[in-house]
Design an enzyme around this catalytic site. Structure first.
Site, short mmCIF file in Angstrom:
data_model
loop_
_atom_site.label_atom_id
_atom_site.label_comp_id
_atom_site.label_asym_id
_atom_site.label_seq_id
_atom_site.Cartn_x
_atom_site.Cartn_y
_atom_site.Cartn_z
NE ARG A 11 34.45 20.49 139.60
CZ ARG A 11 33.66 19.45 139.83
NH1 ARG A 11 34.01 18.25 139.38
NH2 ARG A 11 32.53 19.58 140.49
CB CYS A 173 73.60 30.86 135.50
SG CYS A 173 74.21 29.46 134.55
CB CYS A 186 62.23 33.47 158.78
SG CYS A 186 61.84 33.19 157.05
CB CYS A 243 77.85 28.48 134.93
SG CYS A 243 77.15 27.82 136.46
#
Length: 250
Positions: A11, A173, A186, A243
């Site tokens: 597929r 960044c 969590c 950065c």
């Protein structure tokens, strides 16, 4: 590919954008997944089912009953087992043809660099800023693309960073290491179960696109999802030439 593999991946092969050539690129890829939790579960399962040739999955934790609300790699029978071992059982059942390496350890420093250096793509599915920054730094150093996702409460985000592209920002960044960001877990905030499935599935999709070199990955774009309203916000992110992590690369 043998006849069984042609059938398994048919597929994908039917898609003009993928075909046999694209599927072979997936089969040749080595994905390093940091974290076997809410995000790492759909990431690992979709990459395994899609035929990523080698998956290295790193997690130091054990399966807890509170994980099962969203971490679909694991089952009730595996509570108390190392997440790495639980993940290996699930992924091998999905696709026995691929190489699966699971590591029950916290990775940092030279060990992390070694793992990143040997991968063709890294998926950050962890839950803390220090690990994210360490993973990002290693990816920049070795020129390995990084797919980063995060989810807490009803809020999710995803982006792709690829230092092989001179215009691509890196994670630092966007979130400079020297700035203070509120870190929520969590365990204290909670997380909407399908949210990690949405973000993790998108991480897998972005990784597969990068493996094959098709489509338009989320380079320089941060997608934010509010799952309560199912509204997406896209933020353009430019590379920061000053950065501390990627500013010196050409």
């Amino acid at each position: 590919m043998n006849d069984q593999q042609l059938l398994r991946y048919s597929r994908h092969i039917l898609l003009d954008q993928i075909g046999i050539e694209g599927q072979q690129k997936i089969n040749a890829a080595h994905a390093l997944i940091i974290g076997a939790g809410g995000l790492g579960s759909p990431v690992a399962m979709y990459l395994a089912s899609a035929g990523a040739g080698k998956i290295t999955l790193v997690d130091h934790d054990e399966v807890d009953l509170t994980n099962l609300q969203r971490q679909i790699l694991h089952t009730t029978a595996r509570v108390g087992q190392p997440k790495a071992e639980s993940a290996r059982q699930t992924l091998q059942a999905i696709n026995p043809d691929i190489e699966i390496v699971t590591l029950q350890e916290k990775v940092s420093g030279q060990r992390l660099q070694e793992l990143v250096q040997n991968a063709s793509i890294v998926l950050d599915c962890c839950d803390n800023f220090s690990t994210r920054h360490a993973v990002n730094q290693a990816c920049v150093e070795f020129g390995v693309p990084l797919v980063s996702g995060a989810a807490i409460s009803f809020d999710g985000q995803i982006s792709v960073f690829d230092s092989r592209d001179t215009s691509s920002p890196c994670y630092a960044c966007l979130f400079p290491p020297d700035q203070q960001f509120e870190e929520v877990q969590c365990a204290t905030m909670g997380v909407f179960a399908p949210l990690v499935g949405i973000i993790g599935s998108m991480q897998a999709a972005e990784a597969l696109k990068v493996m094959m070199g098709i489509g338009k990955p989320l380079l320089g774009r941060l997608l934010l999802l509010d799952a309560q309203t199912m509204e997406w916000t896209q933020i353009r992110v430019a590379r920061n030439l000053a950065c501390a992590v990627c500013g010196q690369r050409h």
